[in-house]
Design a protein around this motif. Sequence first.
Motif, PDB file in Angstrom:
ATOM      1  N   ASP A   1      24.971  39.328  25.429  1.00  0.00           N
ATOM      2  CA  ASP A   1      25.207  37.948  25.010  1.00  0.00           C
ATOM      3  C   ASP A   1      24.127  37.411  24.074  1.00  0.00           C
ATOM      4  O   ASP A   1      24.043  36.206  23.838  1.00  0.00           O
ATOM      5  CB  ASP A   1      25.322  37.037  26.233  1.00  0.00           C
ATOM      6  CG  ASP A   1      24.027  36.984  27.039  1.00  0.00           C
ATOM      7  OD1 ASP A   1      23.197  37.912  26.889  1.00  0.00           O
ATOM      8  OD2 ASP A   1      23.848  36.035  27.819  1.00  0.00           O
ATOM      9  N   ALA A   2      23.302  38.300  23.521  1.00  0.00           N
ATOM     10  CA  ALA A   2      22.255  37.869  22.587  1.00  0.00           C
ATOM     11  C   ALA A   2      22.244  38.817  21.386  1.00  0.00           C
ATOM     12  O   ALA A   2      23.157  38.782  20.574  1.00  0.00           O
ATOM     13  CB  ALA A   2      20.897  37.814  23.286  1.00  0.00           C
ATOM     14  N   PHE A   3      21.236  39.698  21.287  1.00  0.00           N
ATOM     15  CA  PHE A   3      21.119  40.564  20.113  1.00  0.00           C
ATOM     16  C   PHE A   3      21.382  42.025  20.466  1.00  0.00           C
ATOM     17  O   PHE A   3      21.015  42.498  21.538  1.00  0.00           O
ATOM     18  CB  PHE A   3      19.726  40.420  19.494  1.00  0.00           C
ATOM     19  CG  PHE A   3      19.442  39.038  18.987  1.00  0.00           C
ATOM     20  CD1 PHE A   3      20.011  38.596  17.812  1.00  0.00           C
ATOM     21  CD2 PHE A   3      18.627  38.178  19.704  1.00  0.00           C
ATOM     22  CE1 PHE A   3      19.768  37.316  17.342  1.00  0.00           C
ATOM     23  CE2 PHE A   3      18.379  36.888  19.247  1.00  0.00           C
ATOM     24  CZ  PHE A   3      18.955  36.459  18.064  1.00  0.00           C
ATOM     25  N   HIS A   4      22.001  42.728  19.544  1.00  0.00           N
ATOM     26  CA  HIS A   4      22.299  44.145  19.703  1.00  0.00           C
ATOM     27  C   HIS A   4      21.503  44.935  18.675  1.00  0.00           C
ATOM     28  O   HIS A   4      21.629  44.685  17.467  1.00  0.00           O
ATOM     29  CB  HIS A   4      23.785  44.426  19.497  1.00  0.00           C
ATOM     30  CG  HIS A   4      24.692  43.613  20.365  1.00  0.00           C
ATOM     31  ND1 HIS A   4      26.066  43.738  20.311  1.00  0.00           N
ATOM     32  CD2 HIS A   4      24.437  42.672  21.317  1.00  0.00           C
ATOM     33  CE1 HIS A   4      26.620  42.911  21.174  1.00  0.00           C
ATOM     34  NE2 HIS A   4      25.648  42.243  21.791  1.00  0.00           N
ATOM     35  N   THR A   5      20.691  45.887  19.119  1.00  0.00           N
ATOM     36  CA  THR A   5      19.980  46.765  18.187  1.00  0.00           C
ATOM     37  C   THR A   5      20.988  47.673  17.510  1.00  0.00           C
ATOM     38  O   THR A   5      21.847  48.260  18.172  1.00  0.00           O
ATOM     39  CB  THR A   5      18.945  47.622  18.927  1.00  0.00           C
ATOM     40  OG1 THR A   5      18.084  46.769  19.674  1.00  0.00           O
ATOM     41  CG2 THR A   5      18.114  48.440  17.960  1.00  0.00           C
TER      42      THR A   5
ATOM     43  N   GLY B   1      25.226  39.199  18.992  1.00  0.00           N
ATOM     44  CA  GLY B   1      26.479  39.367  19.734  1.00  0.00           C
ATOM     45  C   GLY B   1      27.135  38.037  20.050  1.00  0.00           C
ATOM     46  O   GLY B   1      28.367  37.933  20.156  1.00  0.00           O
ATOM     47  N   GLU B   2      26.323  37.018  20.222  1.00  0.00           N
ATOM     48  CA  GLU B   2      26.772  35.644  20.443  1.00  0.00           C
ATOM     49  C   GLU B   2      25.827  34.722  19.685  1.00  0.00           C
ATOM     50  O   GLU B   2      24.747  35.135  19.268  1.00  0.00           O
ATOM     51  CB  GLU B   2      26.754  35.289  21.944  1.00  0.00           C
ATOM     52  CG  GLU B   2      27.663  36.134  22.812  1.00  0.00           C
ATOM     53  CD  GLU B   2      29.134  35.849  22.590  1.00  0.00           C
ATOM     54  OE1 GLU B   2      29.445  34.785  21.998  1.00  0.00           O
ATOM     55  OE2 GLU B   2      29.968  36.688  22.989  1.00  0.00           O
ATOM     56  N   ALA B   3      26.234  33.471  19.508  1.00  0.00           N
ATOM     57  CA  ALA B   3      25.333  32.496  18.899  1.00  0.00           C
ATOM     58  C   ALA B   3      24.067  32.386  19.752  1.00  0.00           C
ATOM     59  O   ALA B   3      24.146  32.347  20.981  1.00  0.00           O
ATOM     60  CB  ALA B   3      26.018  31.144  18.785  1.00  0.00           C
ATOM     61  N   PHE B   4      22.896  32.366  19.100  1.00  0.00           N
ATOM     62  CA  PHE B   4      21.621  32.365  19.829  1.00  0.00           C
ATOM     63  C   PHE B   4      20.698  31.322  19.214  1.00  0.00           C
ATOM     64  O   PHE B   4      20.412  31.359  18.012  1.00  0.00           O
ATOM     65  CB  PHE B   4      20.972  33.745  19.755  1.00  0.00           C
ATOM     66  CG  PHE B   4      19.735  33.885  20.600  1.00  0.00           C
ATOM     67  CD1 PHE B   4      19.824  34.336  21.908  1.00  0.00           C
ATOM     68  CD2 PHE B   4      18.480  33.557  20.085  1.00  0.00           C
ATOM     69  CE1 PHE B   4      18.685  34.472  22.687  1.00  0.00           C
ATOM     70  CE2 PHE B   4      17.339  33.686  20.864  1.00  0.00           C
ATOM     71  CZ  PHE B   4      17.447  34.144  22.176  1.00  0.00           C
ATOM     72  N   GLN B   5      20.213  30.403  20.040  1.00  0.00           N
ATOM     73  CA  GLN B   5      19.301  29.377  19.545  1.00  0.00           C
ATOM     74  C   GLN B   5      17.908  29.983  19.406  1.00  0.00           C
ATOM     75  O   GLN B   5      17.182  30.155  20.371  1.00  0.00           O
ATOM     76  CB  GLN B   5      19.260  28.163  20.484  1.00  0.00           C
ATOM     77  CG  GLN B   5      18.445  27.023  19.907  1.00  0.00           C
ATOM     78  CD  GLN B   5      18.623  25.713  20.651  1.00  0.00           C
ATOM     79  OE1 GLN B   5      19.461  25.604  21.525  1.00  0.00           O
ATOM     80  NE2 GLN B   5      17.813  24.728  20.298  1.00  0.00           N
ATOM     81  N   LEU B   6      17.551  30.272  18.159  1.00  0.00           N
ATOM     82  CA  LEU B   6      16.291  30.959  17.887  1.00  0.00           C
ATOM     83  C   LEU B   6      15.117  29.988  17.832  1.00  0.00           C
ATOM     84  O   LEU B   6      14.017  30.297  18.282  1.00  0.00           O
ATOM     85  CB  LEU B   6      16.405  31.722  16.563  1.00  0.00           C
ATOM     86  CG  LEU B   6      15.271  32.664  16.199  1.00  0.00           C
ATOM     87  CD1 LEU B   6      15.121  33.768  17.236  1.00  0.00           C
ATOM     88  CD2 LEU B   6      15.499  33.268  14.818  1.00  0.00           C
ATOM     89  N   THR B   7      15.349  28.806  17.271  1.00  0.00           N
ATOM     90  CA  THR B   7      14.319  27.767  17.226  1.00  0.00           C
ATOM     91  C   THR B   7      14.948  26.458  17.699  1.00  0.00           C
ATOM     92  O   THR B   7      16.158  26.374  17.930  1.00  0.00           O
ATOM     93  CB  THR B   7      13.755  27.566  15.808  1.00  0.00           C
ATOM     94  OG1 THR B   7      14.752  26.918  15.002  1.00  0.00           O
ATOM     95  CG2 THR B   7      13.363  28.883  15.170  1.00  0.00           C
ATOM     96  N   GLU B   8      14.142  25.443  17.798  1.00  0.00           N
ATOM     97  CA  GLU B   8      14.647  24.137  18.222  1.00  0.00           C
ATOM     98  C   GLU B   8      15.713  23.618  17.265  1.00  0.00           C
ATOM     99  O   GLU B   8      16.653  22.927  17.664  1.00  0.00           O
ATOM    100  CB  GLU B   8      13.485  23.140  18.295  1.00  0.00           C
ATOM    101  CG  GLU B   8      13.877  21.759  18.803  1.00  0.00           C
ATOM    102  CD  GLU B   8      12.691  20.825  18.886  1.00  0.00           C
ATOM    103  OE1 GLU B   8      12.918  19.617  19.016  1.00  0.00           O
ATOM    104  OE2 GLU B   8      11.534  21.306  18.813  1.00  0.00           O
TER     105      GLU B   8
END
Length: 507
Positions: A108-112, A382-389
């Motif tokens: 549900d976050a990042f895929h290498t 893989g899904e939208a991910f809030q990387l910064t504020e």
Amino acid sequence: MVESLLYGLVDLRMAASFLAAVVAFYILVEQLSYHRKKGFLPGPTLAVPFVGSAAHMIRDPTVFWDVQAARASKSGTGLAADSLFGRFMVFIRDTELSRRVLTNVRPDAFHTIAHPFGKKLFGEHNLFYTFGDEHKDLRRRIAPNFTRRALSTYAIVQQRVILAHLRRWLATDNDMAIPLRVPCRDMNLETSQAVFVGPYLTDEARERFDRDYNLFNVGLMTLPVDLPGFAFRRARQAVTRLTRILGDCARQSKERMRGGGEPECLVDYWMQETVIEIDEAAAAGMPPPPHTSDAEIGGILFDFLFAAQDASTSSLCWAVCALDSHPDVLARVRAEVASLWSPNSGKPITADMMTEMKYTQAVSREVVRYRPPATLVPHIAGEAFQLTENYTVPKGALVFPSVYESSFQGFTDAEAFDPERFFSEERRKDVVYKRNFLAFGAGPHLCVGQRYALNHLLLFVALFASLVDFRRHRTDGCDVPVYTSTIAPRDGCAVYLKPRCGKLPSF
């Protein structure tokens, strides 16, 4: 008849107009989508339809990634946006943001992905693409490959291959400068073969292996056109053949380990425990444990080979460049090695000697920091991910954490090659700035073979410095990093070579 032709022309014009309208609508939607995903991030105002900036990246990757880094730095966000092959892309310069990606590899976050089209090249089922418990179980099975005992076995094999190649290099015309990049790559390919599956590759299989790995290398940096006659298709087919060869090596190793043989290579250390689990499962009427089939092991061995091959080639070349540019460092390495090992001893450098080579270890670590070979570690959201504020990476985006940029953040006088930063007990920059040292990744996908990689670099530096007198063939811009599958000196690390001693050792 004429009337029919006129009606036909009208139909063609209508079809052409309709097609043009569809293409225009697609381009409009693509631009709107690009701007929505880009938000406030710096990047091109318009995305080239279908391909984005792919042509620029392939034509001059060094300039392309330098532009991304400059945008990310100038904006103060640590991020930059672009488009590649019609897919939205986020470049990450900031170390902490890169760590957020590397430590959040999960469904549900990042895929290498190792390569923007890695699944097509490597297949769906390999170490790069596993998550959670499956990934942990696979790393548990791989762990015996990198124990101190296993690494000691590999060190002897590594030195034999290095020495054999040094003899070939020194046998060439001493008045000619040799670009070392390709010879180093050939040496590393032979080292990987010998260390990973050495006893199980016939001469014929080794020749086929070399040809196919070259096809893979060529296709790795081309447009991903999976059609007959294109380099990418040839690369994909070559990987299939390579994994088949490695899978057969795994089969032979299983047989030998069941027979009580002593481990001689990496796959032996791996299969020693694996055959016990397979046999126990069979005795209990259970299916074989996961990731134990010959085909799967062959695929993972190829992952190891890919990870070790070009990255190590890059590090060896940069080590030679650094030693030539810093004669004081070279002198200290030679003195340290000479205090522990003599080429006249007829014996290899041992694991204990390697442990005592503290300064040469520091040189190796500084080479990897100063010129991290895997400069970028591609991922997909893989899904939208809030990387910064203020910024959320959209689902499906290509994400490129820059290991290279992180290596120059935090460290004092980061642009200088300074092994002392890892050697001095007072400075201990490897501890103070540990979070910035991302050359081997971070989080669940931290490089499982980092100790092996550093050992190989240390052994090469120790032997090359001790046995070879060398001098760079310096030209304008020769040390500028250029991107291939990793980074290399622009001139391929051209050097003049001659022996320091009468005869190179053998054992």
